[in-house]
Write an enzyme that holds these catalytic residues in place. Structure first.
Site, PDB file in Angstrom:
ATOM      1  N   GLY A 203       0.844  -1.198   0.000  1.00 51.10           N
ATOM      2  CA  GLY A 203       0.000   0.000   0.000  1.00 51.10           C
ATOM      3  C   GLY A 203       0.871   1.236   0.000  1.00 51.10           C
ATOM      4  O   GLY A 203       2.039   1.183   0.398  1.00 51.10           O
TER       5      GLY A 203
ATOM      6  N   GLN B  69       3.101   9.888   1.053  1.00 53.31           N
ATOM      7  CA  GLN B  69       4.403   9.221   0.957  1.00 53.31           C
ATOM      8  C   GLN B  69       5.146   9.537  -0.330  1.00 53.31           C
ATOM      9  O   GLN B  69       6.318   9.204  -0.463  1.00 53.31           O
ATOM     10  CB  GLN B  69       4.219   7.708   1.093  1.00 53.31           C
ATOM     11  CG  GLN B  69       3.737   7.299   2.479  1.00 53.31           C
ATOM     12  CD  GLN B  69       3.568   5.808   2.567  1.00 53.31           C
ATOM     13  OE1 GLN B  69       2.559   5.269   2.120  1.00 53.31           O
ATOM     14  NE2 GLN B  69       4.559   5.115   3.107  1.00 53.31           N
TER      15      GLN B  69
ATOM     16  N   CYS C 169       6.321  -0.162   6.766  1.00 51.53           N
ATOM     17  CA  CYS C 169       5.874   1.040   6.062  1.00 51.53           C
ATOM     18  C   CYS C 169       7.013   1.509   5.166  1.00 51.53           C
ATOM     19  O   CYS C 169       8.160   1.557   5.611  1.00 51.53           O
ATOM     20  CB  CYS C 169       5.524   2.123   7.080  1.00 51.53           C
ATOM     21  SG  CYS C 169       4.996   3.672   6.329  1.00 51.53           S
ATOM     22  N   LEU C 170       6.694   1.856   3.919  1.00 52.09           N
ATOM     23  CA  LEU C 170       7.757   2.257   2.991  1.00 52.09           C
ATOM     24  C   LEU C 170       8.459   3.543   3.432  1.00 52.09           C
ATOM     25  O   LEU C 170       9.579   3.798   3.003  1.00 52.09           O
ATOM     26  CB  LEU C 170       7.194   2.417   1.569  1.00 52.09           C
ATOM     27  CG  LEU C 170       6.722   1.119   0.894  1.00 52.09           C
ATOM     28  CD1 LEU C 170       6.148   1.418  -0.484  1.00 52.09           C
ATOM     29  CD2 LEU C 170       7.847   0.102   0.789  1.00 52.09           C
TER      30      LEU C 170
ATOM     31  N   HIS D  32      -4.008   1.225   7.826  1.00 50.43           N
ATOM     32  CA  HIS D  32      -2.672   1.848   7.799  1.00 50.43           C
ATOM     33  C   HIS D  32      -2.648   3.004   6.792  1.00 50.43           C
ATOM     34  O   HIS D  32      -2.163   4.093   7.091  1.00 50.43           O
ATOM     35  CB  HIS D  32      -1.646   0.764   7.431  1.00 50.43           C
ATOM     36  CG  HIS D  32      -0.222   1.231   7.332  1.00 50.43           C
ATOM     37  ND1 HIS D  32       0.772   0.787   8.173  1.00 50.43           N
ATOM     38  CD2 HIS D  32       0.383   2.103   6.486  1.00 50.43           C
ATOM     39  CE1 HIS D  32       1.923   1.376   7.851  1.00 50.43           C
ATOM     40  NE2 HIS D  32       1.711   2.174   6.820  1.00 50.43           N
ATOM     41  N   GLU D  33      -3.206   2.771   5.593  1.00 49.85           N
ATOM     42  CA  GLU D  33      -3.167   3.802   4.549  1.00 49.85           C
ATOM     43  C   GLU D  33      -4.098   4.973   4.869  1.00 49.85           C
ATOM     44  O   GLU D  33      -3.740   6.133   4.647  1.00 49.85           O
ATOM     45  CB  GLU D  33      -3.534   3.203   3.185  1.00 49.85           C
ATOM     46  CG  GLU D  33      -2.611   2.091   2.698  1.00 49.85           C
ATOM     47  CD  GLU D  33      -1.133   2.402   2.795  1.00 49.85           C
ATOM     48  OE1 GLU D  33      -0.747   3.581   2.673  1.00 49.85           O
ATOM     49  OE2 GLU D  33      -0.352   1.469   3.029  1.00 49.85           O
TER      50      GLU D  33
ATOM     51  N   HIS E 282      -2.435   7.244   7.161  1.00 53.41           N
ATOM     52  CA  HIS E 282      -1.511   8.144   6.436  1.00 53.41           C
ATOM     53  C   HIS E 282      -2.258   9.360   5.882  1.00 53.41           C
ATOM     54  O   HIS E 282      -1.766  10.485   5.948  1.00 53.41           O
ATOM     55  CB  HIS E 282      -0.889   7.427   5.230  1.00 53.41           C
ATOM     56  CG  HIS E 282       0.380   6.689   5.512  1.00 53.41           C
ATOM     57  ND1 HIS E 282       1.514   7.286   6.004  1.00 53.41           N
ATOM     58  CD2 HIS E 282       0.706   5.388   5.335  1.00 53.41           C
ATOM     59  CE1 HIS E 282       2.486   6.385   6.124  1.00 53.41           C
ATOM     60  NE2 HIS E 282       2.019   5.218   5.726  1.00 53.41           N
TER      61      HIS E 282
END
Ligand code: ZN
Length: 184
Positions: free
Chosen positions: A45, A50, A108-109, A150-151, A154
């Protein structure tokens, strides 16, 4: 186009995304680039913050982890073919958490090589816009439910380190401090 992924503690990661009112070519291009970037980085995701854009847009593809982290997507109680629906591009998503929680490891990226345990709802109800202008209402379960939470966090400027229990966060504090120091 593959975009650079913004690392913690970039201030944009703390910005709430603005609502997308019109699906412009710019939004479509951003979504396509985010899918490309997510795949290049082997993520499941990615949120617009990000890649440096504070808008309510996220892309998700849990197919690569389906075998190890079961997921389901239901529309009106009927399970859908996940392979056919991924990658998912969600605009202005609204999420309702159902009561049951579980604890699992997340990455997480924006936090390369960092993992921690986070409690999340195992089932969520989602209402979101799609790129074709339609609205999509569904129930997500398992890893897909976790990923969506999670997304969507963000998109509201919330990071998974905010949701970790104190033991998990304490074990990562040295590495988080290093990321703060090294951020330029
Ligand atoms: Zn993330």
């Amino acid at each position: 186009m593959i975009l650079p992924v913004v690392p913690y503690p970039a201030p944009i990661l703390r910005q709430k995304g603005r609502r997308i009112e019109a699906i412009t070519a710019e939004i479509r291009n951003l979504a396509a680039s985010m899918i490309e970037t997510m795949r290049a980085e082997h993520g499941v995701g990615l949120a617009a913050q990000q890649v440096g854009q504070a808008v309510q847009l996220t892309v998700i593809d849990i197919v690569p982890v389906l075998k190890d982290r079961p997921s389901a997507l239901l529309v009106h109680g009927v399970e859908q073919d996940l392979g056919a629906l991924m990658p998912l591009t969600l605009l202005n998503p609204e999420v309702t958490l159902l009561p049951e929680r579980d604890i699992a490891s997340e990455g997480c990226l924006s936090f390369p090589d960092l993992h921690g345990s986070v409690a999340r709802a195992t089932r969520v109800l989602v209402k979101a816009g799609l790129l074709d202008g339609t609205s999509f209402e569904f129930e997500a379960r398992g890893m897909l439910a976790r990923c969506i939470q999670h997304e969507v966090d963000h998109l509201n400027g919330i990071l998974f380190i905010d949701r970790m229990n104190s033991a998990s966060r304490a074990s990562l504090s040295g590495r988080l401090k290093r990321m703060l120091r090294e951020y330029v």
